[in-house]
Design a protein around this motif. Structure first.
Motif, PDB file in Angstrom:
ATOM      1  N   THR A 189      -5.828  -0.163  -8.828  1.00 41.09           N
ATOM      2  CA  THR A 189      -5.653  -0.540  -7.424  1.00 41.09           C
ATOM      3  C   THR A 189      -6.788  -1.423  -6.916  1.00 41.09           C
ATOM      4  N   ASN A 190      -6.473  -2.101  -5.804  1.00 46.15           N
ATOM      5  CA  ASN A 190      -7.439  -2.882  -5.037  1.00 46.15           C
ATOM      6  C   ASN A 190      -7.784  -2.091  -3.771  1.00 46.15           C
ATOM      7  N   HIS A 191      -9.057  -2.058  -3.444  1.00 46.70           N
ATOM      8  CA  HIS A 191      -9.532  -1.332  -2.258  1.00 46.70           C
ATOM      9  C   HIS A 191     -10.182  -2.373  -1.352  1.00 46.70           C
ATOM     10  N   ALA A 241      -4.675   8.588 -10.354  1.00 46.96           N
ATOM     11  CA  ALA A 241      -3.531   9.305 -10.904  1.00 46.96           C
ATOM     12  C   ALA A 241      -2.654   9.707  -9.727  1.00 46.96           C
ATOM     13  N   TRP A 242      -1.368   9.409  -9.805  1.00 51.82           N
ATOM     14  CA  TRP A 242      -0.457   9.570  -8.677  1.00 51.82           C
ATOM     15  C   TRP A 242       0.698  10.503  -9.035  1.00 51.82           C
ATOM     16  N   GLU A 257       4.836   6.994   0.506  1.00 52.99           N
ATOM     17  CA  GLU A 257       3.526   7.445   0.961  1.00 52.99           C
ATOM     18  C   GLU A 257       2.451   6.423   0.580  1.00 52.99           C
ATOM     19  N   LYS A 258       1.395   6.358   1.379  1.00 55.81           N
ATOM     20  CA  LYS A 258       0.267   5.475   1.087  1.00 55.81           C
ATOM     21  C   LYS A 258      -0.458   5.962  -0.167  1.00 55.81           C
ATOM     22  N   TYR A 259      -0.793   5.022  -1.068  1.00 54.79           N
ATOM     23  CA  TYR A 259      -1.535   5.414  -2.264  1.00 54.79           C
ATOM     24  C   TYR A 259      -2.983   4.927  -2.230  1.00 54.79           C
ATOM     25  N   ASP A 260      -3.442   4.514  -1.053  1.00 53.12           N
ATOM     26  CA  ASP A 260      -4.860   4.299  -0.774  1.00 53.12           C
ATOM     27  C   ASP A 260      -5.071   4.720   0.682  1.00 53.12           C
ATOM     28  N   GLY A 268       0.784  -1.224   0.000  1.00 51.01           N
ATOM     29  CA  GLY A 268       0.000   0.000   0.000  1.00 51.01           C
ATOM     30  C   GLY A 268       0.814   1.270   0.000  1.00 51.01           C
ATOM     31  N   ILE A 269       2.139   1.149  -0.077  1.00 51.72           N
ATOM     32  CA  ILE A 269       3.012   2.319  -0.080  1.00 51.72           C
ATOM     33  C   ILE A 269       3.637   2.473  -1.465  1.00 51.72           C
TER      34      ILE A 269
END
Length: 600
Positions: free
Chosen positions: A433-435, A475-476, A363-366, A347-348
């Protein structure tokens, strides 16, 4: 002019260096009319300079033609296009088709390997395969049974073959290979069977083994110089691959290498990630379990490691580190740097200097990620570079098993192997991504060669207090470590993304939709439902002056294993069957290539 500049640069690169077996691959990767490598290019950017299809006209896309693969399991990866020939692969039994694009897609040849079907029983998460590779007039296939085959690209005749592993021990393959210089780099799957991971280099011409680098073990096995290989700027020291394992546990330690590879040709370095330590029960393997869950930077010619970075020491959640490394040149803190960006299962999202291995951003992307408060970014700290674990979500306390609930992300990670894309025009990364969160129940397990070595029962479900779905497409910004926009999806986004110079981004959904998105705003511009769920990667090419977009559909993979294998027990598929049970309301098995184009 864009096309001319890029092609010229590719030819100049090939001519400036000694002749290598992959020179024609370098040239073809630089020609946007072809799709010569699964990742788009050596930098894994999955960006195409083609712009005939753009955000102004993408809404007019139509199906140009289709092709049935004849196999009903999960279809990952994408076709390749080399000149007028398209190469299409299937999951097990790993059939390869060569289609003549100049002759209505006529099948020029097909290769149907004869594999022992017993290998299916030791494939963790469906019988997927992420695609063939091309170099030096050859097509390279790495079969499920670990046989590496070099085929003549024009005739399909076998040039050479090598056996890379032993399925009776749980060693299998799901990943593509990487041709680079005069070698083909090949990984191994089987972390859930206690396989010790490795990457092997074979000679492109002969198939002879050149080097093999294990993920853990003695220095000579892992190809590390204790004083000249660094971790966060410090030498790794002697026996780094054994001294954080108890006894000889490293011999069945996992760290398999079933992901993607990136290459910096100027630095002569290849980058990849290693998978989970074995077993999934962390109390059975005390210590950091190096070098599982690790980004590796290795010299292409010798295999020697230059630097490593372990993202999840002593993994407790199956957060494999095999996801792709994406290479860019960007300004950070006022300085132009050669960067590596990696969206980890944990998750990072990491941004690193790919020459030195310096950690720049983590950083966390979720926002749902809760197992850690974040990564210690203080270089003076004793825990520099380590994630700070939240005890509530640990699956081990004081060496004892702990049943933990509400862990986010689930074992399949905030992103699994499905590759992101990067646009140099927007300088944004587009990430499927997976949530998904999970409950995790570890249990003691004994090792037997060729038998599952998991030691955990999982239940998966959508992240709570959110949009109710199991995925996002985001988008990151890798410099500031932040999400610019996010599109909620009902199910995980298990398709690889594609960005283009037409200011659009493509991705697929588990229900089977191909979608086109405005690269700047995230606004949806187009959608089309293909015959089955999409876990393949979007690609594009040009033929006879016309741009096409292609996608494989065929539900399966870890998220779709229930449908693919006919499983109904919610705990099967390492918890995915229950988590994705609703998929059967939206799609069914399939195996098809769908190709889109603008109307004439």
């Amino acid at each position: 002019m864009k096309h001319l500049r890029i092609l010229t640069a590719g030819i100049a690169l090939a001519c400036a260096s000694p002749a290598l077996a992959n020179d024609d691959l370098v040239e073809k990767m630089s020609d946007p009319t072809q799709w010569a490598i699964q990742t788009g290019d050596y930098k894994n950017q999955r960006f195409s300079e083609l712009d005939q299809i753009n955000k102004e006209n993408v809404g007019d896309l139509q199906v140009a033609w289709t092709f049935s693969t004849g196999v009903l399991r999960g279809h990952e990866g994408s076709p390749l296009v080399i000149g007028d020939m398209m190469y299409v692969h299937t999951p097990f039994p790993n059939i390869v088709y060569a289609l003549d694009l100049a002759n209505e897609g006529k099948i020029v040849w097909r290769y149907e390997p004869k594999q022992d079907p017993d290998v299916i029983a030791v494939m963790c998460c469906d019988t997927v395969y992420r695609g063939v590779a091309y170099a030096d007039g050859k097509i390279f296939l790495h079969q499920a049974d670990t046989t590496v085959v070099a085929l003549d690209a024009m005739s399909g005749e076998v040039v050479w073959e090598q056996v890379n592993g032993d399925p009776s021990k749980g060693e299998t393959n799901t990943a593509t290979v990487l041709p680079v210089n005069d070698k083909v780099l090949v990984g191994i799957s089987g972390g859930e069977f206690g396989v010790r991971g490795h990457v092997t280099a074979y000679d492109i011409e002969t198939g002879e083994q050149v080097w093999r680098a294990y993920s853990m073990g003695p220095d000579e096995d892992i190809l590390m110089d204790p004083q000249n290989t660094t971790h966060l700027g410090e030498p790794v020291g002697e026996n780094s691959g054994t001294n954080t394992w108890e006894g000889d546990q490293w011999m069945i330690g996992g760290g398999t290498t079933w992901g993607w590879y990136a290459v910096d040709t100027d630095e002569n370095l290849v980058y990849y990630g290693t998978g989970n330590p074995s077993t999934w029960n962390p109390s059975q393997r005390p210590g950091d379990n190096r070098w599982s869950m690790t980004i590796m930077a290795r010299d292409i010619d010798t295999g020697m490691a230059k630097w490593v970075y372990q993202m999840t020491p002593h993994d407790e959640w199956d957060y494999d580190g095999v996801n792709e490394m994406i290479l860019t040149e960007q300004e950070i803190d006022g300085e132009e740097r050669k960067l590596l960006t990696h969206f980890d299962r944990n998750g990072i999202a990491y941004t690193m200097d790919r020459v030195s291995g310096e950690l720049l951003v983590a950083e966390k992307y979720d926002p749902a990620v809760n197992w850690t408060t974040g990564v210690d970014m203080d270089p003076e700290s004793d825990t520099y570079g380590r994630p700070e674990v939240v005890a509530q979500y640990s699956t081990e306390q004081n060496g004892e098993d702990v049943n933990s609930t509400g862990i986010c992300p689930a074992a399949l990670g905030t992103k699994d192997q499905q590759p992101a894309a990067y646009s140099p025009e927007t300088q944004l990364f587009y990430v499927p991504t997976n949530h998904v969160c999970m409950d995790y129940e570890p249990f003691r397990v004994a090792y037997t060669a060729g038998q599952p070595y998991v030691g955990a029962t999982l239940a998966m479900y959508p992240a709570p207090d959110s949009h109710g779905g199991m995925g996002n497409f985001i988008a990151w910004d890798n410099i500031n470590g932040e999400i610019k926009w996010s599109i909620p999806e009902q199910f995980s986004v298990w398709s690889g993304a594609l960005a283009t110079a037409g200011d659009i981004v493509f991705y697929g959904t588990l229900e089977g939709y191909l979608k086109a998105i405005d690269a700047e705003t995230g606004d949806e511009l187009y959608r089309f439902k293909t015959p089955s769920g999409i876990i393949g990667n979007v690609m594009t090419y040009e033929s006879d002056g016309k741009q096409y977009v292609g996608i494989l559909s065929g539900i399966g993979g870890w998220a779709g294993i229930g449908l693919a294998a006919g499983l109904t027990n919610p705990n099967d598929g390492l918890g995915a069957v229950g988590g994705y049970a609703a998929l059967s309301d939206y799609t069914a098995l399939g195996g098809q290539l769908t190709v889109f184009a603008l109307p004439d």
